[in-house]
Write a protein that holds these residues in place. Structure first.
Motif, PDB file in Angstrom:
ATOM      1  N   THR A  93       0.826  -1.197   0.000  1.00 13.66           N
ATOM      2  CA  THR A  93       0.000   0.000   0.000  1.00 13.66           C
ATOM      3  C   THR A  93       0.865   1.254   0.000  1.00 13.66           C
ATOM      4  O   THR A  93       2.021   1.236   0.421  1.00 13.66           O
ATOM      5  CB  THR A  93      -0.954   0.044   1.213  1.00 13.66           C
ATOM      6  N   THR A  94       0.267   2.329  -0.490  1.00  7.92           N
ATOM      7  CA  THR A  94       0.910   3.632  -0.519  1.00  7.92           C
ATOM      8  C   THR A  94      -0.159   4.715  -0.450  1.00  7.92           C
ATOM      9  O   THR A  94      -1.292   4.494  -0.873  1.00  7.92           O
ATOM     10  CB  THR A  94       1.756   3.815  -1.802  1.00  7.92           C
ATOM     11  N   LYS A  95       0.238   5.859   0.071  1.00  9.24           N
ATOM     12  CA  LYS A  95      -0.660   7.016   0.067  1.00  9.24           C
ATOM     13  C   LYS A  95      -0.546   7.783  -1.242  1.00  9.24           C
ATOM     14  O   LYS A  95      -1.368   8.635  -1.536  1.00  9.24           O
ATOM     15  CB  LYS A  95      -0.354   7.920   1.251  1.00  9.24           C
ATOM     16  N   LYS A  96       0.461   7.462  -2.034  1.00 15.35           N
ATOM     17  CA  LYS A  96       0.646   8.142  -3.318  1.00 15.35           C
ATOM     18  C   LYS A  96      -0.496   7.799  -4.277  1.00 15.35           C
ATOM     19  O   LYS A  96      -1.124   6.748  -4.169  1.00 15.35           O
ATOM     20  CB  LYS A  96       1.968   7.723  -3.952  1.00 15.35           C
ATOM     21  N   SER A  97      -0.706   8.675  -5.238  1.00 13.20           N
ATOM     22  CA  SER A  97      -1.707   8.413  -6.267  1.00 13.20           C
ATOM     23  C   SER A  97      -1.193   7.340  -7.225  1.00 13.20           C
ATOM     24  O   SER A  97       0.018   7.055  -7.268  1.00 13.20           O
ATOM     25  CB  SER A  97      -2.004   9.697  -7.049  1.00 13.20           C
ATOM     26  N   SER A  98      -2.091   6.785  -7.999  1.00 10.30           N
ATOM     27  CA  SER A  98      -1.689   5.812  -9.014  1.00 10.30           C
ATOM     28  C   SER A  98      -0.731   6.451 -10.007  1.00 10.30           C
ATOM     29  O   SER A  98       0.259   5.836 -10.419  1.00 10.30           O
ATOM     30  CB  SER A  98      -2.924   5.255  -9.739  1.00 10.30           C
ATOM     31  N   PHE A  99      -0.976   7.694 -10.371  1.00 10.68           N
ATOM     32  CA  PHE A  99      -0.099   8.409 -11.300  1.00 10.68           C
ATOM     33  C   PHE A  99       1.309   8.553 -10.726  1.00 10.68           C
ATOM     34  O   PHE A  99       2.302   8.308 -11.419  1.00 10.68           O
ATOM     35  CB  PHE A  99      -0.683   9.785 -11.626  1.00 10.68           C
ATOM     36  N   GLU A 100       1.390   8.929  -9.452  1.00 10.97           N
ATOM     37  CA  GLU A 100       2.703   9.059  -8.815  1.00 10.97           C
ATOM     38  C   GLU A 100       3.434   7.715  -8.769  1.00 10.97           C
ATOM     39  O   GLU A 100       4.648   7.659  -8.980  1.00 10.97           O
ATOM     40  CB  GLU A 100       2.562   9.604  -7.397  1.00 10.97           C
ATOM     41  N   MET A 101       2.697   6.647  -8.516  1.00  6.87           N
ATOM     42  CA  MET A 101       3.320   5.321  -8.469  1.00  6.87           C
ATOM     43  C   MET A 101       3.870   4.931  -9.838  1.00  6.87           C
ATOM     44  O   MET A 101       4.977   4.400  -9.936  1.00  6.87           O
ATOM     45  CB  MET A 101       2.327   4.261  -7.989  1.00  6.87           C
ATOM     46  N   VAL A 102       3.116   5.206 -10.885  1.00 10.16           N
ATOM     47  CA  VAL A 102       3.600   4.898 -12.231  1.00 10.16           C
ATOM     48  C   VAL A 102       4.872   5.689 -12.515  1.00 10.16           C
ATOM     49  O   VAL A 102       5.845   5.151 -13.044  1.00 10.16           O
ATOM     50  CB  VAL A 102       2.514   5.181 -13.289  1.00 10.16           C
ATOM     51  N   SER A 103       4.882   6.957 -12.154  1.00 12.08           N
ATOM     52  CA  SER A 103       6.074   7.781 -12.358  1.00 12.08           C
ATOM     53  C   SER A 103       7.282   7.189 -11.632  1.00 12.08           C
ATOM     54  O   SER A 103       8.382   7.119 -12.187  1.00 12.08           O
ATOM     55  CB  SER A 103       5.826   9.210 -11.866  1.00 12.08           C
ATOM     56  N   ASP A 104       7.077   6.756 -10.395  1.00 13.88           N
ATOM     57  CA  ASP A 104       8.161   6.142  -9.620  1.00 13.88           C
ATOM     58  C   ASP A 104       8.648   4.851 -10.260  1.00 13.88           C
ATOM     59  O   ASP A 104       9.851   4.582 -10.304  1.00 13.88           O
ATOM     60  CB  ASP A 104       7.697   5.859  -8.186  1.00 13.88           C
ATOM     61  N   LEU A 105       7.727   4.044 -10.770  1.00  9.72           N
ATOM     62  CA  LEU A 105       8.090   2.773 -11.385  1.00  9.72           C
ATOM     63  C   LEU A 105       8.879   2.994 -12.670  1.00  9.72           C
ATOM     64  O   LEU A 105       9.882   2.311 -12.924  1.00  9.72           O
ATOM     65  CB  LEU A 105       6.852   1.926 -11.662  1.00  9.72           C
ATOM     66  N   VAL A 106       8.449   3.942 -13.474  1.00  6.78           N
ATOM     67  CA  VAL A 106       9.165   4.251 -14.712  1.00  6.78           C
ATOM     68  C   VAL A 106      10.568   4.755 -14.384  1.00  6.78           C
ATOM     69  O   VAL A 106      11.540   4.385 -15.044  1.00  6.78           O
ATOM     70  CB  VAL A 106       8.377   5.258 -15.581  1.00  6.78           C
ATOM     71  N   ALA A 107      10.685   5.568 -13.342  1.00  9.52           N
ATOM     72  CA  ALA A 107      12.008   6.064 -12.925  1.00  9.52           C
ATOM     73  C   ALA A 107      12.931   4.927 -12.513  1.00  9.52           C
ATOM     74  O   ALA A 107      14.146   5.024 -12.672  1.00  9.52           O
ATOM     75  CB  ALA A 107      11.855   7.076 -11.786  1.00  9.52           C
TER      76      ALA A 107
END
Length: 113
Positions: A93-107
């Motif tokens: 789980t995370t408090k981040k948005s789905s968009f933020e998680m995708v950005s982190d994963l791509v990074a």
């Protein structure tokens, strides 16, 4: 990368499925409509969703997901935690948005396969 490394690098909280932390990550998928996830997610994907009920575990097993990340701070239901532990499907789980998680994963170099 394996799920345990992802958990550590992104400071995600593990709520279920610790026995599945050695699963290999091959890509990612974002979706909240279970029928779409069933038709499009691929084996080894990280699945990001806001859904938190027991049916997410069944979909993760069906698609061969490496793990489920429940975003937006949604609390995972107890029956989903129990089932994920039985099926060895990590739920993070995370408090981040789905968009933020995708950005982190791509990074981190994780892309869709």
């Amino acid at each position: 990368m394996i799920v345990e490394e992802l958990k550590s690098k992104l400071n995600l909280e593990l709520v279920a499925g610790k026995e599945g932390l050695q699963g290999e990550i091959k890509g990612g998928f974002v979706g909240d409509l279970l029928s779409v996830v069933m038709g499009k997610a691929k084996e080894g994907n990280i699945w990001i969703t806001i859904q938190s009920h027991v049916n997410i575990v069944a979909v993760a097993v069906l698609t061969g997901s490496a793990c489920i990340i429940v975003s937006e701070g949604f609390k995972v239901e107890e029956d989903a935690i129990i089932k994920a532990n039985e099926e060895n499907i990590p739920i993070l789980t995370t408090k981040k948005s789905s968009f933020e998680m995708v950005s982190d994963l791509v990074a981190l170099g994780i892309k869709n396969i």
